[in-house]
Design a protein around this motif. Sequence first.
Motif, PDB file in Angstrom:
ATOM      1  N   SER A  79      19.180 -11.280 -16.266  1.00  0.00           N
ATOM      2  CA  SER A  79      18.929 -10.104 -17.107  1.00  0.00           C
ATOM      3  C   SER A  79      20.108  -9.741 -17.991  1.00  0.00           C
ATOM      4  N   GLY A  80      21.286 -10.275 -17.678  1.00  0.00           N
ATOM      5  CA  GLY A  80      22.488  -9.918 -18.407  1.00  0.00           C
ATOM      6  C   GLY A  80      23.219  -8.723 -17.827  1.00  0.00           C
ATOM      7  N   LEU A  81      22.793  -8.266 -16.660  1.00  0.00           N
ATOM      8  CA  LEU A  81      23.376  -7.073 -16.044  1.00  0.00           C
ATOM      9  C   LEU A  81      24.890  -7.159 -15.916  1.00  0.00           C
ATOM     10  N   VAL A  82      25.389  -8.265 -15.390  1.00  0.00           N
ATOM     11  CA  VAL A  82      26.831  -8.402 -15.154  1.00  0.00           C
ATOM     12  C   VAL A  82      27.596  -8.456 -16.470  1.00  0.00           C
ATOM     13  N   GLY A  83      27.065  -9.202 -17.422  1.00  0.00           N
ATOM     14  CA  GLY A  83      27.713  -9.282 -18.722  1.00  0.00           C
ATOM     15  C   GLY A  83      27.739  -7.942 -19.435  1.00  0.00           C
ATOM     16  N   ILE A  84      26.662  -7.183 -19.317  1.00  0.00           N
ATOM     17  CA  ILE A  84      26.614  -5.847 -19.921  1.00  0.00           C
ATOM     18  C   ILE A  84      27.680  -4.954 -19.295  1.00  0.00           C
ATOM     19  N   ALA A  85      27.804  -5.017 -17.977  1.00  0.00           N
ATOM     20  CA  ALA A  85      28.837  -4.230 -17.297  1.00  0.00           C
ATOM     21  C   ALA A  85      30.222  -4.621 -17.785  1.00  0.00           C
ATOM     22  N   ALA A  86      30.458  -5.931 -17.956  1.00  0.00           N
ATOM     23  CA  ALA A  86      31.764  -6.397 -18.425  1.00  0.00           C
ATOM     24  C   ALA A  86      32.052  -5.888 -19.830  1.00  0.00           C
ATOM     25  N   ALA A  87      31.044  -5.933 -20.692  1.00  0.00           N
ATOM     26  CA  ALA A  87      31.228  -5.437 -22.055  1.00  0.00           C
ATOM     27  C   ALA A  87      31.495  -3.940 -22.056  1.00  0.00           C
ATOM     28  N   ARG A  88      30.768  -3.209 -21.234  1.00  0.00           N
ATOM     29  CA  ARG A  88      30.965  -1.760 -21.145  1.00  0.00           C
ATOM     30  C   ARG A  88      32.350  -1.413 -20.596  1.00  0.00           C
ATOM     31  N   ALA A  89      32.893  -2.297 -19.764  1.00  0.00           N
ATOM     32  CA  ALA A  89      34.193  -2.052 -19.140  1.00  0.00           C
ATOM     33  C   ALA A  89      35.370  -2.518 -19.991  1.00  0.00           C
ATOM     34  N   VAL A 137      25.990  -5.666  -7.299  1.00  0.00           N
ATOM     35  CA  VAL A 137      27.276  -5.345  -6.668  1.00  0.00           C
ATOM     36  C   VAL A 137      28.445  -5.782  -7.549  1.00  0.00           C
ATOM     37  N   LEU A 138      28.283  -6.895  -8.242  1.00  0.00           N
ATOM     38  CA  LEU A 138      29.343  -7.359  -9.137  1.00  0.00           C
ATOM     39  C   LEU A 138      29.499  -6.414 -10.325  1.00  0.00           C
ATOM     40  N   ALA A 139      28.387  -5.962 -10.883  1.00  0.00           N
ATOM     41  CA  ALA A 139      28.438  -5.019 -11.999  1.00  0.00           C
ATOM     42  C   ALA A 139      29.053  -3.689 -11.574  1.00  0.00           C
ATOM     43  N   ARG A 140      28.693  -3.219 -10.375  1.00  0.00           N
ATOM     44  CA  ARG A 140      29.248  -1.962  -9.867  1.00  0.00           C
ATOM     45  C   ARG A 140      30.763  -2.077  -9.680  1.00  0.00           C
ATOM     46  N   TYR A 141      31.184  -3.198  -9.156  1.00  0.00           N
ATOM     47  CA  TYR A 141      32.615  -3.458  -8.941  1.00  0.00           C
ATOM     48  C   TYR A 141      33.370  -3.426 -10.272  1.00  0.00           C
ATOM     49  N   ILE A 142      32.808  -4.059 -11.288  1.00  0.00           N
ATOM     50  CA  ILE A 142      33.454  -4.126 -12.596  1.00  0.00           C
ATOM     51  C   ILE A 142      33.543  -2.741 -13.233  1.00  0.00           C
ATOM     52  N   LEU A 143      32.461  -1.978 -13.167  1.00  0.00           N
ATOM     53  CA  LEU A 143      32.474  -0.650 -13.771  1.00  0.00           C
ATOM     54  C   LEU A 143      33.442   0.285 -13.055  1.00  0.00           C
TER      55      LEU A 143
END
Length: 212
Positions: A78-88, A54-60
């Motif tokens: 897994s790094g999911l949230v950090g990956i989303a932040a980098a992508r954003a 949910v945090l990654a979805r919010y960031i994207l």
Amino acid sequence: MRLLPVPSLPEIRLYMAHPGSGLRRLLEPDGEADESVVAPQPPYWAYAWAGGTVLARYILDRPSTVAGRRVLDFGAGSGLVGIAAARAGASEVIAAEIDRNGIVALGLNAEANGVAITIIDEDITAGPPLAVDLVLAGDVFYGQEVARRVVPFLDRCLAAGIEVLVGDPGRAWLPRPRLRLVGEYLVPDVGGNGGSAPKPSAVFAFVVADAD
């Protein structure tokens, strides 16, 4: 492990456990386990948990949350949230993770998604905040002892002027009086492994405690 799109986050792929991997059994306590044998650490990093999702979805969906900012993915898994932040568009992403297998998975996941993440492989909860603008904490309130370490650390982050966002589906040790709702999505938990249906999960701003 298979490199798969994350449920509710098709923009990101992770190396995740699947029904044939056998890793899910390590998430459950074994009542017949030999107490003299040190059990392997549960492979939390092998799943996309609801709080991180949910945090990654919010960031994207709201890239301005992280764009141009230094971001810490706290308890990265897994790094999911950090990956989303980098992508954003975050200017820098640091991921803090202590599980040795999780650290390897985190690096592989970052590479698979074409992003750069700096990994810190030690417990940072006892020390001062890192030099970041934003802390992203997904699924960090899953146990009482963990919560007791995390809350003081996040308080030190706030005192240093660092914004903190928490993603969580409503786990038992969530410090609700310290949270302000900023977003909500329907997402599956544990990566959908085992057929978990999407349920409400939320993103909160972690705020200063009210004075008594």
